[in-house]
Design an enzyme around this catalytic site. Structure first.
Site, PDB file in Angstrom:
ATOM      1  N   GLU A  83      33.329  24.041  30.738  1.00  0.00           N
ATOM      2  CA  GLU A  83      33.051  25.353  30.041  1.00  0.00           C
ATOM      3  C   GLU A  83      32.393  24.951  28.540  1.00  0.00           C
ATOM      4  O   GLU A  83      33.518  24.253  27.928  1.00  0.00           O
ATOM      5  CB  GLU A  83      34.066  26.406  29.952  1.00  0.00           C
ATOM      6  CG  GLU A  83      33.491  27.719  29.347  1.00  0.00           C
ATOM      7  CD  GLU A  83      34.592  28.697  29.618  1.00  0.00           C
ATOM      8  OE1 GLU A  83      34.167  29.903  29.649  1.00  0.00           O
ATOM      9  OE2 GLU A  83      35.730  28.543  29.274  1.00  0.00           O
ATOM     10  N   GLY A  89      43.796  25.129  26.100  1.00  0.00           N
ATOM     11  CA  GLY A  89      44.885  25.587  26.519  1.00  0.00           C
ATOM     12  C   GLY A  89      44.942  25.491  28.235  1.00  0.00           C
ATOM     13  O   GLY A  89      45.854  25.117  28.843  1.00  0.00           O
ATOM     14  N   ALA A  90      43.989  26.032  28.610  1.00  0.00           N
ATOM     15  CA  ALA A  90      43.729  26.100  30.262  1.00  0.00           C
ATOM     16  C   ALA A  90      42.284  26.758  30.499  1.00  0.00           C
ATOM     17  O   ALA A  90      41.428  27.067  29.555  1.00  0.00           O
ATOM     18  CB  ALA A  90      44.803  27.130  30.685  1.00  0.00           C
ATOM     19  N   MET A  91      41.998  26.595  31.726  1.00  0.00           N
ATOM     20  CA  MET A  91      40.628  26.694  32.199  1.00  0.00           C
ATOM     21  C   MET A  91      40.781  27.550  33.490  1.00  0.00           C
ATOM     22  O   MET A  91      41.257  27.055  34.319  1.00  0.00           O
ATOM     23  CB  MET A  91      39.628  25.578  32.206  1.00  0.00           C
ATOM     24  CG  MET A  91      38.070  25.713  32.989  1.00  0.00           C
ATOM     25  SD  MET A  91      37.332  26.884  31.642  1.00  0.00           S
ATOM     26  CE  MET A  91      35.987  27.455  32.739  1.00  0.00           C
ATOM     27  N   GLU A  92      39.857  28.422  33.765  1.00  0.00           N
ATOM     28  CA  GLU A  92      40.292  29.447  34.698  1.00  0.00           C
ATOM     29  C   GLU A  92      39.372  29.141  36.075  1.00  0.00           C
ATOM     30  O   GLU A  92      38.982  29.997  36.955  1.00  0.00           O
ATOM     31  CB  GLU A  92      39.517  30.824  34.403  1.00  0.00           C
ATOM     32  CG  GLU A  92      38.089  31.128  34.274  1.00  0.00           C
ATOM     33  CD  GLU A  92      37.818  30.873  32.908  1.00  0.00           C
ATOM     34  OE1 GLU A  92      36.675  31.397  32.621  1.00  0.00           O
ATOM     35  OE2 GLU A  92      38.358  30.149  31.964  1.00  0.00           O
ATOM     36  N   HIS A 146      46.939  34.919  31.686  1.00  0.00           N
ATOM     37  CA  HIS A 146      45.242  34.858  31.105  1.00  0.00           C
ATOM     38  C   HIS A 146      44.346  34.233  32.235  1.00  0.00           C
ATOM     39  O   HIS A 146      43.490  34.809  32.517  1.00  0.00           O
ATOM     40  CB  HIS A 146      45.508  34.106  30.005  1.00  0.00           C
ATOM     41  CG  HIS A 146      44.107  34.154  29.063  1.00  0.00           C
ATOM     42  ND1 HIS A 146      43.847  34.408  27.909  1.00  0.00           N
ATOM     43  CD2 HIS A 146      42.996  33.331  29.526  1.00  0.00           C
ATOM     44  CE1 HIS A 146      42.645  34.186  27.665  1.00  0.00           C
ATOM     45  NE2 HIS A 146      42.029  33.462  28.685  1.00  0.00           N
ATOM     46  N   GLU A 147      44.564  33.022  32.700  1.00  0.00           N
ATOM     47  CA  GLU A 147      44.003  32.377  33.622  1.00  0.00           C
ATOM     48  C   GLU A 147      43.809  33.043  34.999  1.00  0.00           C
ATOM     49  O   GLU A 147      42.688  33.147  35.552  1.00  0.00           O
ATOM     50  CB  GLU A 147      44.126  31.015  33.773  1.00  0.00           C
ATOM     51  CG  GLU A 147      44.314  30.222  32.502  1.00  0.00           C
ATOM     52  CD  GLU A 147      43.053  30.180  31.498  1.00  0.00           C
ATOM     53  OE1 GLU A 147      41.998  30.207  32.012  1.00  0.00           O
ATOM     54  OE2 GLU A 147      43.302  30.277  30.293  1.00  0.00           O
ATOM     55  N   HIS A 204      41.374  35.941  35.096  1.00  0.00           N
ATOM     56  CA  HIS A 204      39.976  35.360  35.054  1.00  0.00           C
ATOM     57  C   HIS A 204      39.393  35.438  36.500  1.00  0.00           C
ATOM     58  O   HIS A 204      38.153  35.170  36.732  1.00  0.00           O
ATOM     59  CB  HIS A 204      40.017  33.793  34.230  1.00  0.00           C
ATOM     60  CG  HIS A 204      39.600  34.112  33.170  1.00  0.00           C
ATOM     61  ND1 HIS A 204      38.605  34.641  32.207  1.00  0.00           N
ATOM     62  CD2 HIS A 204      40.225  33.371  31.957  1.00  0.00           C
ATOM     63  CE1 HIS A 204      38.609  34.452  31.046  1.00  0.00           C
ATOM     64  NE2 HIS A 204      39.534  33.640  30.529  1.00  0.00           N
ATOM     65  N   GLU A 254      36.794  36.699  28.316  1.00  0.00           N
ATOM     66  CA  GLU A 254      38.030  35.945  27.303  1.00  0.00           C
ATOM     67  C   GLU A 254      38.772  37.306  26.837  1.00  0.00           C
ATOM     68  O   GLU A 254      40.209  37.008  26.667  1.00  0.00           O
ATOM     69  CB  GLU A 254      37.388  35.166  26.357  1.00  0.00           C
ATOM     70  CG  GLU A 254      36.757  33.964  26.782  1.00  0.00           C
ATOM     71  CD  GLU A 254      37.974  33.251  27.848  1.00  0.00           C
ATOM     72  OE1 GLU A 254      39.073  33.282  27.636  1.00  0.00           O
ATOM     73  OE2 GLU A 254      37.276  32.297  28.613  1.00  0.00           O
TER      74      GLU A 254
END
Length: 851
Positions: free
Chosen positions: A127, A269-272, A303-304, A307, A326
């Site tokens: 991303e 922090g992270a990716m979905e 959060h992820e 998504h 987001e």
């Protein structure tokens, strides 16, 4: 820098001319363990329908060897970012043989060698537009397709992608390697496809919905981190989240499996990535961690997970609507934490920390509406910011207060069903929410989503004979770009507090609807007892900067800690910090309030935030001649609070971390810092784990007490990735002009440092209190900006430009001169310089106020 910027206009043209069916991609990673191999082979077959005669395919910083369309070879015309192909009307099959590069910047296919055991690990991060660093594709979110991913890897490796294997096991190859063929994905955007490969450790489990849906779960990490993988906690939150979303979204989890992997040197922090979420390893705590850290990790997990629906199932058509995924995920992270996990206080951390990020970003000259104008992917990369995340989530919280939580979820469910596996825009979501709530949201959207800047809300309190004669809320509501009045509507509450003995007790909570008038008078407050404290936006339902009137400020100076509700305390702290940044509250006053009240704050997220704010205020907003004295006062106060803290408590750990942070500029603390490390002055119950040890060691290095031998000995205690990185920061923090010059030179050598190592060296170089040492080596900062931008990837260039922005008094003026002299500079670079100049100007205003 070869970024091959992709414009929105280009994307629109391709969308109009193409419909994608599938990608069949084979990535050959069998040579990944050879340090001499900098590239890997890729074969990609794209099946599409064309309504145009030609197009371009994106592929960044690799080599394209062969291109064929419908079986016929075409001449390769590749510029390092894209190549053209001729098409025929109707169905086309495009076959590409190419070579891609391994990365050290966290973009594309990142390769990491574990210093503990020498094992090689690979993961992808795409991303917004880095899938094109791994395989040829159409790099825009609305051109979705089914992805058939095959990975060739060394035998015995764990290899994962978005879908499970299409075969019972990997297939052996003649050379001893293995072929991993994964099942086809549902329609996916390129940026959320994913590959991880290496000797990962895995813990397996499953989640059962109770109504027939069963989801396999996996949690993975490097082998050397297995002792720190608290998979039980991670899986507990995962199952709680899946249960909540299954019940409230009423759209079954659509991606088959749910793996979560913790990867090294991660930029986010992270990716979905659907079915394979990637997280930074910083969420695996190698030593003592506070409850706030566990709450933050839970928030990110949720959060992820949100998504999987907001962003993966329904994807924004273009990056203008980045907030469509987001902001919703940010809101859901806190909302589901509160509703479904042990972290029922999740909105406290959001109010105190995440919204501060939003307020900071929203007051920069580069602020933008939540629904931003994103002309290209370079601009998109910079809009993963406090406005898109935290402001968007805060505005969604206001929307939920406006339409009601049930209607909010009902609209979300309709949105998923209408646009599943497709791409959508703002209008589609508003249509669903309006139908569910019965409210007209067009004006609400215009004022909240399409304007920039925060409102400021200030109480107007008039009293006589101990009674309120008038109570109002003054609202300053401007579009930060134009200065025009906006009049954003607010649904909120105003809390009135009075002293009862040693406590501050809420006597009234008044619901208020603001409609944009300059002052809204609260008629129901007339005749009430004069309050000692007025808290505007009590309950934190809306997004606005709030201020304290004089009586309220005097009250919190004395009694802030006696407020019972942790959310109210967090809101008051936020108001104090905003007034400090805005040069309306003196730094020494703020620091004293922190020492009086924050050091006894029971909510550790608020405690840690305010301790950090006080340090920032001393380092940035106080005139240089005053910094050493106030830092010493603050450091002594922290040390005393550390001695008094409950043994083994989160507060004790947070205070010890704050001592290490301020000690870099307080020589009087050196012996006590040394005593924490050797145990001679160690408070009972304090665990000095690896993270805290390195912070203390860095302080001693910054004070000139530790040199290479001591830092090498510390590395022998902690020889892994994090120890190596921390040692680099500590070495760069030494107060030696030659060290600063060498560090500056290393930072500017293209390809010399990984993303994590660059961050560490920037942090060490710019250690607080060493500004005079850095000024000589940074003298050519502005002269070298264009070269930095050209010679590094955008990920690393942003770190250098932002992290090394000068801190001297003339920096803002030199920045403006550079901007005037270089109107042709890339927009992303100009944005970073503008933001640096604005931060410098804010610091100057505060320093003049505090002189």
């Amino acid at each position: 820098m070869s970024i091959g910027n992709i414009s929105r206009d280009e994307a629109v043209t391709r969308s109009a001319g193409l419909s994608l069916h599938s990608y069949q991609t084979t990535v050959d990673l069998r040579g990944a363990t050879d340090p001499e191999r900098s590239t890997f082979d890729v074969q990609c077959t794209i099946t599409l329908d064309a309504r145009i005669e030609s197009t371009t395919i994106d592929f960044l910083d690799g080599a394209v060897h062969q291109v064929a369309v419908n079986g016929k070879p075409q001449q390769v015309d590749y510029d390092g970012a894209r190549f053209a192909v001729a098409l025929t009307p109707g169905r086309n099959v495009v076959e590409v043989q190419a070579e891609a590069r391994y990365s050290r910047s966290g973009q594309g296919m990142h390769r990491f060698v574990d210093p503990i055991d020498g094992q090689t690990y690979l993961y992808t991060q795409y991303e917004p537009a880095d899938a094109r660093r791994v395989f040829p594709n159409f790099e825009q979110p609305d051109l979705k397709a089914a992805h058939h991913i095959t990975v060739l890897a060394p035998a015995g490796w764990q290899v994962r992608s978005n879908q499970p294997l299409a075969t019972p096991a990997p297939e052996p190859l003649d050379d001893g390697g293995e072929r991993h063929r994964f099942g086809p994905t549902p329609p996916l955007s390129t940026f959320i496809t994913c590959i991880v490969a290496g000797p990962w450790h895995e813990v397996s489990d499953s989640w059962d919905s109770g109504d027939g849906l069963q989801i396999p779960l996996g949690v993975l990490c490097r082998q050397s981190l297995v002792p720190h993988l608290d998979h039980e906690r991670i899986l507990q939150v995962t199952k709680q989240g899946l249960g909540f979303f299954h019940e409230h979204f009423q759209y079954p989890y659509p991606w088959g499996k749910y793996d979560q992997i913790f990867v090294p040197e991660y930029n986010l922090g992270a990716m979905e990535n659907p079915g394979l979420v990637t997280f930074t390893e910083h969420y695996l705590f190698r030593s003592a961690a506070t409850r706030a850290q566990y709450q933050g990790r839970a928030n990110t997990i949720l959060h992820e997970m949100a998504h999987m629906w907001f962003g993966d199932l329904v994807t924004p058509q273009w990056w203008d609507d980045l907030w469509l995924k987001e902001s919703f995920a940010e809101f859901m992270g806190a909302h589901v934490s509160q509703q479904a996990t042990e972290f029922t206080d999740a909105w406290v951390a959001f109010a105190g920390r995440r919204k501060a990020w939003a307020y900071n970003q929203d007051q920069l000259p580069t602020t933008h509406p939540i629904v931003a104008d994103i002309p290209d992917v370079e601009a998109a990369k910079q809009n993963f910011d406090g406005i898109t995340y935290a402001k968007g989530a805060a505005v969604l919280k206001q929307l939920v207060a406006h339409v009601g939580v049930e209607d909010f979820f009902a609209g979300s469910r309709a949105y998923f069903k209408a646009h599943a596996f497709g791409a959508a825009r703002l209008a589609h979501l508003l249509e669903a929410l309006q139908e569910a709530s019965g409210r007209d949201l067009e004006q609400w959207s215009e004022r909240w989503l399409q304007t920039a800047g925060p409102d400021t809300l200030t109480p107007v309190v008039e009293c006589a004979d101990g009674r309120i004669t008038r109570l109002g809320i003054r609202q300053v509501s401007l579009d930060a770009r134009t200065g025009e009045h906006v009049g954003r509507p607010h649904t909120l509450a105003v809390g009135l507090y009075r002293r009862e003995g040693e406590r501050l007790v809420r006597s009234q909570l008044i619901d208020v609807e603001l409609d944009g008038r300059e002052v809204t008078w609260l008629e129901g407050a007339v005749g009430l007892d004069q309050p000692d404290l007025v808290v505007v936006n009590d309950g934190d339902l809306t997004y606005a900067k709030t201020e304290l009137d004089e009586r309220s400020l005097a009250t919190v100076r004395e009694s802030l800690g006696s407020l019972e509700d942790p959310l109210t305390r967090a809101l008051v702290w936020a108001a104090l910090w905003n007034q400090t940044r805005d040069a309306r509250l003196r730094v020494d006053d703020f620091v004293q309030i922190v020492l009086t009240h924050a050091t006894r704050e029971p909510d550790v997220a608020t405690l840690a935030t305010q301790l950090s704010c006080a340090t920032v205020a001393i380092n940035r907003y106080l005139p240089q001649p005053k910094r050493a004295e106030l830092a010493r006062t603050f450091g002594e106060g922290l040390w005393q609070a550390l001695q008094e803290a409950e043994a083994g408590s989160d507060a004790q750990l947070a205070l010890a971390r704050a001592v290490a942070e301020i000690a870099v500029r307080v020589p009087e603390l050196a012996e006590r810092v040394q005593g924490l490390l050797d145990g001679s002055q160690l408070p009972q119950g304090l665990e000095v784990g690896s993270e805290l040890r390195w912070s203390l060691a860095t302080a001693l290095a910054a004070l000139g007490r530790w040199q290479e031998p001591e830092l090498d000995a510390e590395l022998a205690r902690d020889p892994g990735k994090d120890g190596i990185t921390a040692r680099m920061a500590a070495l760069a923090a030494r107060p030696d002009p030659q060290v600063k010059a060498q560090t500056w030179q290393q930072l500017h050598q293209p390809g010399a440092l990984s993303n994590d190592h660059m961050d560490a060296m920037i942090a060490g170089l710019t250690t607080a209190g060493q500004e005079e040492l850095v000024e000589p080596v940074s003298a050519d900062y502005f002269d070298g900006l264009l070269q930095v931008w050209r010679s590094h990837s955008i990920e690393l260039a942003q770190r250098l430009v932002g992290g090394l922005f000068p801190s001297d008094a003339g920096a803002a003026q030199r920045a403006q001169e550079w901007l005037t002299a270089h109107p042709e500079a890339p927009g992303a670079l100009r944005r970073l310089v503008l933001e640096g100049a604005d931060a410098a100007q804010r610091a100057q205003r505060a320093q003049q106020f505090n002189a």
